[in-house]
Design a protein around this motif. Sequence first.
Motif, PDB file in Angstrom:
ATOM      1  N   VAL A  27     -17.352  51.458  70.474  1.00 25.46           N
ATOM      2  CA  VAL A  27     -16.568  50.232  70.338  1.00 25.46           C
ATOM      3  C   VAL A  27     -17.475  49.013  70.313  1.00 25.46           C
ATOM      4  O   VAL A  27     -17.336  48.122  69.465  1.00 25.46           O
ATOM      5  N   ALA A  28     -18.447  48.969  71.241  1.00 28.30           N
ATOM      6  CA  ALA A  28     -19.357  47.827  71.323  1.00 28.30           C
ATOM      7  C   ALA A  28     -20.214  47.683  70.080  1.00 28.30           C
ATOM      8  O   ALA A  28     -20.639  46.583  69.741  1.00 28.30           O
ATOM      9  N   SER A  29     -20.464  48.788  69.382  1.00 33.11           N
ATOM     10  CA  SER A  29     -21.291  48.751  68.174  1.00 33.11           C
ATOM     11  C   SER A  29     -20.541  48.204  66.972  1.00 33.11           C
ATOM     12  O   SER A  29     -21.172  47.751  66.005  1.00 33.11           O
ATOM     13  N   CYS A  30     -19.210  48.258  67.011  1.00 34.02           N
ATOM     14  CA  CYS A  30     -18.419  47.766  65.880  1.00 34.02           C
ATOM     15  C   CYS A  30     -18.459  46.242  65.822  1.00 34.02           C
ATOM     16  O   CYS A  30     -18.687  45.562  66.819  1.00 34.02           O
ATOM     17  N   VAL A  35     -27.414  49.632  75.450  1.00 35.21           N
ATOM     18  CA  VAL A  35     -27.992  48.882  74.327  1.00 35.21           C
ATOM     19  C   VAL A  35     -26.908  48.138  73.561  1.00 35.21           C
ATOM     20  O   VAL A  35     -27.028  46.939  73.276  1.00 35.21           O
ATOM     21  N   ALA A  36     -25.831  48.834  73.229  1.00 33.21           N
ATOM     22  CA  ALA A  36     -24.729  48.186  72.508  1.00 33.21           C
ATOM     23  C   ALA A  36     -23.976  47.222  73.405  1.00 33.21           C
ATOM     24  O   ALA A  36     -23.574  46.140  72.975  1.00 33.21           O
ATOM     25  N   LEU A  37     -23.785  47.605  74.658  1.00 33.25           N
ATOM     26  CA  LEU A  37     -22.991  46.786  75.579  1.00 33.25           C
ATOM     27  C   LEU A  37     -23.648  45.435  75.820  1.00 33.25           C
ATOM     28  O   LEU A  37     -22.978  44.396  75.810  1.00 33.25           O
ATOM     29  N   THR A  38     -24.965  45.423  76.028  1.00 29.51           N
ATOM     30  CA  THR A  38     -25.651  44.158  76.306  1.00 29.51           C
ATOM     31  C   THR A  38     -25.735  43.265  75.078  1.00 29.51           C
ATOM     32  O   THR A  38     -26.054  42.079  75.201  1.00 29.51           O
TER      33      THR A  38
END
Length: 274
Positions: free
Chosen positions: A131-134, A161-164
């Motif tokens: 989700v965070a990568s989208c 990595v994606a979340l931050t």
Amino acid sequence: MHAPHTAVPTADDAFTRLDNRDGVACLTLARPSSRNSLSERMMAELTTALDQLADDKDVRAIVLAADGPAFSAGHDLKEIQSHRNDSDRGRAYFEDVLRRCATLMTRIVRQPQPVIAAVEGMATAAGCQLVASCDLAVAGADARFCTPGVNIGLFCHTPMVALTRSVGRKHAMEMLLLGDWVKAEEAHRMGLVNRVVPSGEALAGAMDFARQIAAKSRVPVKLGKAAFYTQAEMGLDDAYAYASQVMAENMLARDADEGISAMIGKRQPYWEDR
């Protein structure tokens, strides 16, 4: 108005489903029995589908959805545990499967079309990472998010990595260190999702985003998405220099000329995607 695009057929036993219509591709995780876990096969099918869609000029936006009560439970832990008895205790396999996951996530970021997550139910660990990568995300009111690795002795390093890159550092650390559930409204406040809609309407909300994007010229959308992620990794001066160069290139596009002329002439623009 864009012509309908024929749905892409998939095998009956496929882990994903792909349907294209009116410039929007809906890519669905279709393994509800495993809570749409990101098994080797699921990641391979998603990556292959995105690779194919990248070259499809009829597809102007992509919605990533899921069947069943869960968006994605993250990595297939049974698949991972099955390699504990390898001669290297699973190291080579763990590194390989995490590389595959990173390839999928970076494919989303580098996809020329915007990718919009439609989240119902839970999105945990690598599912939350997805989700965070989208580029955009719409969540049903009952959706929940979690990076619970710390609770089982396994910090969510790669989801980190994606979340931050999606939420503030304090919010990211709270999710990563506590491993608690985050409800949809809190995820919206944190910036993990763009909108919260009534439960069961996430797909419709994501499609609304996608149709608005699909009505625009491909040129600024493609250039703009790539530039967004590139400048975000730069210092301020370098970011402005880079963005100015890309914007000047965009200004030379036929559709920029058409769009500005249409605005001045108070008429609707006609896009040629060039």
